[in-house]
Design an enzyme around this catalytic site. Sequence first.
Site, short mmCIF file in Angstrom:
data_model
loop_
_atom_site.label_atom_id
_atom_site.label_comp_id
_atom_site.label_asym_id
_atom_site.label_seq_id
_atom_site.Cartn_x
_atom_site.Cartn_y
_atom_site.Cartn_z
N PHE A 1 3.98 3.89 11.36
CA PHE A 1 3.22 3.82 10.10
C PHE A 1 2.97 5.18 9.47
CE2 PHE A 1 0.51 3.22 13.80
CZ PHE A 1 -0.21 4.40 13.77
N ILE B 1 -2.40 10.02 8.53
CA ILE B 1 -3.72 9.56 8.99
C ILE B 1 -3.54 8.20 9.65
CG2 ILE B 1 -6.04 8.85 8.27
CD1 ILE B 1 -5.79 10.83 5.96
N GLY C 1 4.52 6.30 6.01
CA GLY C 1 3.96 5.97 4.70
C GLY C 1 2.46 6.12 4.60
N HIS C 2 1.78 6.52 5.67
CA HIS C 2 0.31 6.60 5.66
C HIS C 2 -0.14 7.95 6.18
CE1 HIS C 2 -3.90 5.36 6.49
NE2 HIS C 2 -3.66 4.43 5.59
N PHE C 3 -0.09 8.96 5.52
CA PHE C 3 0.41 9.24 4.19
C PHE C 3 1.44 10.33 4.31
CE2 PHE C 3 -3.90 7.63 3.61
CZ PHE C 3 -3.70 6.63 2.67
#
Length: 176
Positions: free
Chosen positions: A50, A60, A53-55
Site C-alpha cells: 500500500f 504513511i 499509493g499511500h502516499f
Amino acid sequence: MTTDTHTLHIEEILDLLPHRFPFLLVDRVLDFEEGKFLRAVKNVSFNEPFFQGHFPGKPIFPGVLILEAMAQATGILAFKSRGKLEPGELYYFAGIDEARFKRPVVPGDQMIMEVEFVKERRGLTRFTGVAKVDGEIVCTATMMCARSKPAAPAESVVVKPDVVKPDVVNPVVKES
C-alpha cells in the site's frame, strides 16, 4: 500484566488467524494472558504494497490498517481465551468506537499493539486497544468482535435460468 511471558511465533499466528499476505498484520505475539490482555508487534516495512499509493514520496501506514492490526490482535486473544473455532465458524470485527490517531506510522517503525478484554455480552466481545511506536501512542480504540455460529450445510439447489425471448425483452414495434 503478568510476569509469566507467553509468546506466539508466526506459525502459531497463522494457525489461529485466517488472514494471509498482504492482510496479515501481526508478526509476533510478545506476551498475553488468556482472558485478560495481549501484546503483539507489526514490523512496518517500506515493501508493504500500500505504500506505493499511500502516499507517493511520503509513505504513511494507513490508519484503517492500524485498527485492523489491533483487531487481529483481539482475534488472537479471543482464540487463546475461548478456544479455536469449530468448522464453519468465523470470528469477525463487528464494530469500533472512539478511534483516535495521534501520529503517523511510517516505514521502519515497529508498532506494538496492546489489547485488553473488557467484557462479553450477547455474543459480542468488547476490547480496548492501543498501538504504540517507540513507547509513544499512535492510535487508541474500543473494538467489538463477534463469533459466528457454524453455517448450516448448504442444500443442493439447482438454479434454472429463466428463458426470456428477445422479442419479449425488446419488443419490436411494427409500423402499420
